[in-house]
Design a protein around this motif. Sequence first.
Motif, PDB file in Angstrom:
ATOM      1  N   UNK A  20       0.915  -1.264   0.006  1.00 23.91           N
ATOM      2  CA  UNK A  20      -0.134  -0.044   0.183  1.00 23.91           C
ATOM      3  C   UNK A  20       0.844   1.197  -0.105  1.00 23.91           C
ATOM      4  N   UNK A  21       1.896   1.126   0.758  1.00 26.73           N
ATOM      5  CA  UNK A  21       2.815   2.275   0.697  1.00 26.73           C
ATOM      6  C   UNK A  21       3.825   2.600  -0.332  1.00 26.73           C
ATOM      7  N   UNK A  22       3.830   1.728  -1.183  1.00 27.22           N
ATOM      8  CA  UNK A  22       4.762   1.671  -2.361  1.00 27.22           C
ATOM      9  C   UNK A  22       4.194   2.458  -3.460  1.00 27.22           C
ATOM     10  N   UNK A  23       4.264   3.774  -3.524  1.00 28.11           N
ATOM     11  CA  UNK A  23       3.539   4.502  -4.478  1.00 28.11           C
ATOM     12  C   UNK A  23       4.054   4.628  -5.902  1.00 28.11           C
ATOM     13  N   UNK A  24       5.378   4.395  -6.173  1.00 29.73           N
ATOM     14  CA  UNK A  24       6.071   4.237  -7.251  1.00 29.73           C
ATOM     15  C   UNK A  24       5.658   3.167  -7.950  1.00 29.73           C
ATOM     16  N   UNK A  25       5.687   1.808  -7.227  1.00 30.62           N
ATOM     17  CA  UNK A  25       5.046   0.692  -8.036  1.00 30.62           C
ATOM     18  C   UNK A  25       3.653   0.637  -8.417  1.00 30.62           C
ATOM     19  N   UNK A  26       2.886   1.327  -7.538  1.00 31.78           N
ATOM     20  CA  UNK A  26       1.436   1.516  -7.977  1.00 31.78           C
ATOM     21  C   UNK A  26       1.200   2.268  -9.141  1.00 31.78           C
TER      22      UNK A  26
END
Length: 58
Positions: A20-26
């Motif tokens: 959830x906190x991996x904004x780059x991957x999202x």
Amino acid sequence: MTLEQARKIELNRVLLTCNQDNHGSARVIQKNNGKFASEGLLASNNKVIYRYWIDLGK
């Protein structure tokens, strides 16, 4: 490269996940037409993950 390999083995769609906190991957998943499917708790580390489906089409 993962999507290229999935196409080579003729998969119609793939499920990708990220924390959830991996904004780059999202963002990368979303830019590759990833459609948000659900979120869940990963019991092994007590983190929330997001699940995305990408349709590869035929």
